[in-house]
Design a protein around this motif. Structure first.
Motif, PDB file in Angstrom:
ATOM      1  N   ARG A 140       1.167  -1.227  -0.238  1.00 59.52           N
ATOM      2  CA  ARG A 140       0.304   0.081   0.488  1.00 59.52           C
ATOM      3  C   ARG A 140       0.732   1.044   0.180  1.00 59.52           C
ATOM      4  N   SER A 141       0.196   2.095  -0.030  1.00 60.76           N
ATOM      5  CA  SER A 141       0.444   3.640  -0.625  1.00 60.76           C
ATOM      6  C   SER A 141       0.770   4.472   0.759  1.00 60.76           C
ATOM      7  N   PRO A 142       2.187   4.184   2.179  1.00 61.30           N
ATOM      8  CA  PRO A 142       2.006   5.093   2.990  1.00 61.30           C
ATOM      9  C   PRO A 142       1.203   6.044   3.268  1.00 61.30           C
ATOM     10  N   PHE A 143       1.304   6.917   2.311  1.00 63.74           N
ATOM     11  CA  PHE A 143       0.252   7.750   3.117  1.00 63.74           C
ATOM     12  C   PHE A 143      -1.470   7.904   2.787  1.00 63.74           C
ATOM     13  N   ALA A 144      -1.810   6.601   1.983  1.00 66.94           N
ATOM     14  CA  ALA A 144      -2.959   6.504   1.696  1.00 66.94           C
ATOM     15  C   ALA A 144      -4.335   5.226   3.134  1.00 66.94           C
ATOM     16  N   LEU A 145      -2.753   4.824   4.503  1.00 70.69           N
ATOM     17  CA  LEU A 145      -3.288   4.644   5.433  1.00 70.69           C
ATOM     18  C   LEU A 145      -3.650   4.863   6.584  1.00 70.69           C
ATOM     19  N   SER A 146      -4.091   4.365   7.319  1.00 72.72           N
ATOM     20  CA  SER A 146      -4.971   5.316   8.664  1.00 72.72           C
ATOM     21  C   SER A 146      -3.871   6.360  10.009  1.00 72.72           C
ATOM     22  N   GLY A 147      -4.332   6.959  10.203  1.00 78.39           N
ATOM     23  CA  GLY A 147      -3.235   7.287  11.029  1.00 78.39           C
ATOM     24  C   GLY A 147      -2.228   7.011  12.280  1.00 78.39           C
ATOM     25  N   GLY A 148      -3.042   6.079  12.799  1.00 75.85           N
ATOM     26  CA  GLY A 148      -2.435   4.990  13.091  1.00 75.85           C
ATOM     27  C   GLY A 148      -1.520   4.120  13.102  1.00 75.85           C
ATOM     28  N   GLN A 149      -1.733   3.883  11.398  1.00 73.69           N
ATOM     29  CA  GLN A 149      -0.958   2.317  11.099  1.00 73.69           C
ATOM     30  C   GLN A 149       0.141   3.369  10.280  1.00 73.69           C
ATOM     31  N   LYS A 150       0.017   4.754   9.828  1.00 73.02           N
ATOM     32  CA  LYS A 150       0.935   5.593   9.141  1.00 73.02           C
ATOM     33  C   LYS A 150       1.818   5.733  10.518  1.00 73.02           C
ATOM     34  N   ARG A 151       1.666   5.860  11.947  1.00 71.22           N
ATOM     35  CA  ARG A 151       2.198   6.299  12.278  1.00 71.22           C
ATOM     36  C   ARG A 151       3.448   4.716  13.190  1.00 71.22           C
ATOM     37  N   ARG A 152       2.294   3.983  12.899  1.00 68.03           N
ATOM     38  CA  ARG A 152       4.138   2.892  12.594  1.00 68.03           C
ATOM     39  C   ARG A 152       4.618   2.361  11.482  1.00 68.03           C
ATOM     40  N   VAL A 153       4.151   2.915  10.393  1.00 69.67           N
ATOM     41  CA  VAL A 153       4.679   2.811   8.693  1.00 69.67           C
ATOM     42  C   VAL A 153       6.572   3.793   9.524  1.00 69.67           C
ATOM     43  N   ALA A 154       6.346   4.818  10.579  1.00 72.16           N
ATOM     44  CA  ALA A 154       7.060   5.761  10.672  1.00 72.16           C
ATOM     45  C   ALA A 154       7.735   5.332  11.397  1.00 72.16           C
ATOM     46  N   ILE A 155       7.045   4.749  12.798  1.00 74.96           N
ATOM     47  CA  ILE A 155       8.465   3.967  13.645  1.00 74.96           C
ATOM     48  C   ILE A 155       8.953   2.676  13.435  1.00 74.96           C
ATOM     49  N   ALA A 156       8.473   2.229  11.965  1.00 77.98           N
ATOM     50  CA  ALA A 156       9.184   1.034  11.554  1.00 77.98           C
ATOM     51  C   ALA A 156      10.434   1.396  10.699  1.00 77.98           C
ATOM     52  N   SER A 157      10.422   2.440   9.829  1.00 80.76           N
ATOM     53  CA  SER A 157      10.925   2.937   8.574  1.00 80.76           C
ATOM     54  C   SER A 157      11.988   3.701   9.974  1.00 80.76           C
ATOM     55  N   VAL A 158      12.091   4.170  10.513  1.00 85.10           N
ATOM     56  CA  VAL A 158      13.255   4.417  11.960  1.00 85.10           C
ATOM     57  C   VAL A 158      14.121   3.268  12.469  1.00 85.10           C
ATOM     58  N   LEU A 159      12.594   2.370  12.780  1.00 84.92           N
ATOM     59  CA  LEU A 159      13.381   0.468  13.667  1.00 84.92           C
ATOM     60  C   LEU A 159      14.165  -0.071  12.391  1.00 84.92           C
ATOM     61  N   ALA A 160      14.461  -0.002  11.444  1.00 83.73           N
ATOM     62  CA  ALA A 160      14.593  -0.222  10.083  1.00 83.73           C
ATOM     63  C   ALA A 160      16.743  -0.527  10.137  1.00 83.73           C
ATOM     64  N   GLY A 161      16.608   1.245  10.603  1.00 85.32           N
ATOM     65  CA  GLY A 161      18.269   1.617  10.761  1.00 85.32           C
ATOM     66  C   GLY A 161      18.912   0.442  12.036  1.00 85.32           C
ATOM     67  N   ASP A 162      18.094   0.276  12.724  1.00 85.11           N
ATOM     68  CA  ASP A 162      18.050  -0.289  14.035  1.00 85.11           C
ATOM     69  C   ASP A 162      19.023   0.590  15.016  1.00 85.11           C
ATOM     70  N   PRO A 163      18.307   1.509  15.413  1.00 86.41           N
ATOM     71  CA  PRO A 163      18.998   2.349  16.168  1.00 86.41           C
ATOM     72  C   PRO A 163      18.560   2.345  17.588  1.00 86.41           C
ATOM     73  N   GLU A 164      19.985   2.580  18.309  1.00 89.13           N
ATOM     74  CA  GLU A 164      20.226   2.272  19.746  1.00 89.13           C
ATOM     75  C   GLU A 164      18.634   3.600  20.741  1.00 89.13           C
ATOM     76  N   TYR A 165      18.555   4.890  19.988  1.00 88.52           N
ATOM     77  CA  TYR A 165      17.576   5.037  20.500  1.00 88.52           C
ATOM     78  C   TYR A 165      16.104   5.975  19.671  1.00 88.52           C
ATOM     79  N   LEU A 166      15.080   6.457  20.811  1.00 90.11           N
ATOM     80  CA  LEU A 166      13.636   6.193  19.503  1.00 90.11           C
ATOM     81  C   LEU A 166      13.866   7.910  19.974  1.00 90.11           C
ATOM     82  N   VAL A 167      14.023   8.527  19.661  1.00 92.18           N
ATOM     83  CA  VAL A 167      13.265  10.736  19.791  1.00 92.18           C
ATOM     84  C   VAL A 167      11.612  10.308  18.905  1.00 92.18           C
ATOM     85  N   LEU A 168      11.134  10.681  20.131  1.00 92.66           N
ATOM     86  CA  LEU A 168       9.689  10.928  18.988  1.00 92.66           C
ATOM     87  C   LEU A 168       8.445  12.010  19.363  1.00 92.66           C
TER      88      LEU A 168
END
Ligand code: ADP
Length: 279
Positions: A140-168
């Protein structure tokens, strides 16, 4: 191992007639596995602090360090690594999105960090699972998701870099009660995996109920810091402009004012147990 701010100040448009002091003399530390909230009214400097954390902005006075290394001393390559280690999730997921599908969006970070192409689909599946995003929607297009799903994808795309810290930055904005709770449970699970979380929010209820420690900003200055219990005590005696106690904490405060020996709390179960009611 930690991120440390030592007496950090930052101004926008320094040295011009538009100069605006956004942060003044801020000290802070964030450890792995710690969930820290930064709360304050609009304009108190929260987003500026978030951007200083991952070196999108650099301190004008004082120092920001990670694992003992000052951000100002890092070269371009080191700054790139730092931005992977300290992942920033923007307030509006759309600010982060650029790809046509969820899969491409999430693949970007591992590709960029040099992961072999054959390993990338596995990585995408791994982070989608971590954030509880349905596999079936990965094309799916990330722009066509619900608010909660968009937020999950945004977090997933940052987690894909294996961060030690998350700033939200304000991650619960626009979510309904269920989406908000799901997101907070996700952050709790990331914290349990050892990720240090800096959670920028104007929502004192979230900070008091979920976070380990809280820093309160007002007009760019740190005005209180401590555990949720300590912050509640401090706000009871020294209110901060624009910060309103959540309903349960306000109720316990008012009952105490009326002379009841109730604890000052944001936890409704504590109030119920004071009255001998089992929750
Ligand atoms: P918050 O996130 O708490 O709302 P910000 O960090 O966005 O606070 O802003 C802190 C101060 O810096 C405010 O006075 C704001 O107007 C100012 N500010 C923020 N971003 C910019 C910018 N890009 N240019 C000029 N001033 C800014």
């Amino acid at each position: 191992m930690s991120i440390e701010f030592k007496k950090v100040s930052f101004s926008y448009h320094k040295g011009t007639p538009l100069e605006r002091k956004a942060l003044q003399d801020i000290s802070l530390s964030l450890e792995p596995g710690e969930w820290k909230a930064v709360v304050g009214h609009t304009g108190s400097g929260k987003s500026t602090l978030a951007q200083l954390c991952n070196a999108l902005l650099l301190a004008e006075e004082g120092e920001v360090r990670k694992d003992g290394r000052t951000y100002g001393s890092l070269n371009k390559k080191e700054l790139r690594c730092l931005r992977r280690e300290v992942g920033l999730v923007f307030q509006y997921p759309e600010q982060q999105f650029f790809a046509e599908t969820v899969e491409e969006e999430i693949s970007f970070a591992p590709k960029n960090w040099g992961m072999p192409p054959k390993d990338i689909p596995h990585k995408v599946a791994e982070v989608l699972k971590k954030v509880g995003f349905p596999e079936a929607l990965r094309s799916r297009s990330p722009f066509a998701l619900s608010g909660g799903q968009k937020r999950r994808v945004a977090i997933a795309s940052v987690l894909a870099g294996d961060p030690e810290y998350l700033v939200l930055d304000e991650p619960t904005t626009g979510l309904d009660a269920r989406g908000r709770r799901e997101l907070l449970l996700l952050l709790q699970s990331l914290k349990c995996r050892g990720i240090g979380i800096l959670h920028i929010t104007h929502d004192l209820d979230v900070a008091l109920s979920w976070c380990d420690r809280i820093l309160v900003l007002d007009r760019g200055k740190s005005v209180a810091r401590g555990t949720p219990g300590e912050i509640l005590q401090s706000l009871d005696t020294q209110p901060v402009r624009g910060l309103v106690l959540p309903p349960v904490a306000e109720l316990s405060r008012l009952l105490r004012q009326k002379g009841l020996a109730l604890p000052l709390t944001n936890d409704v179960r504590e109030i119920l147990s004071f009255y001998g009611v089992n929750s």
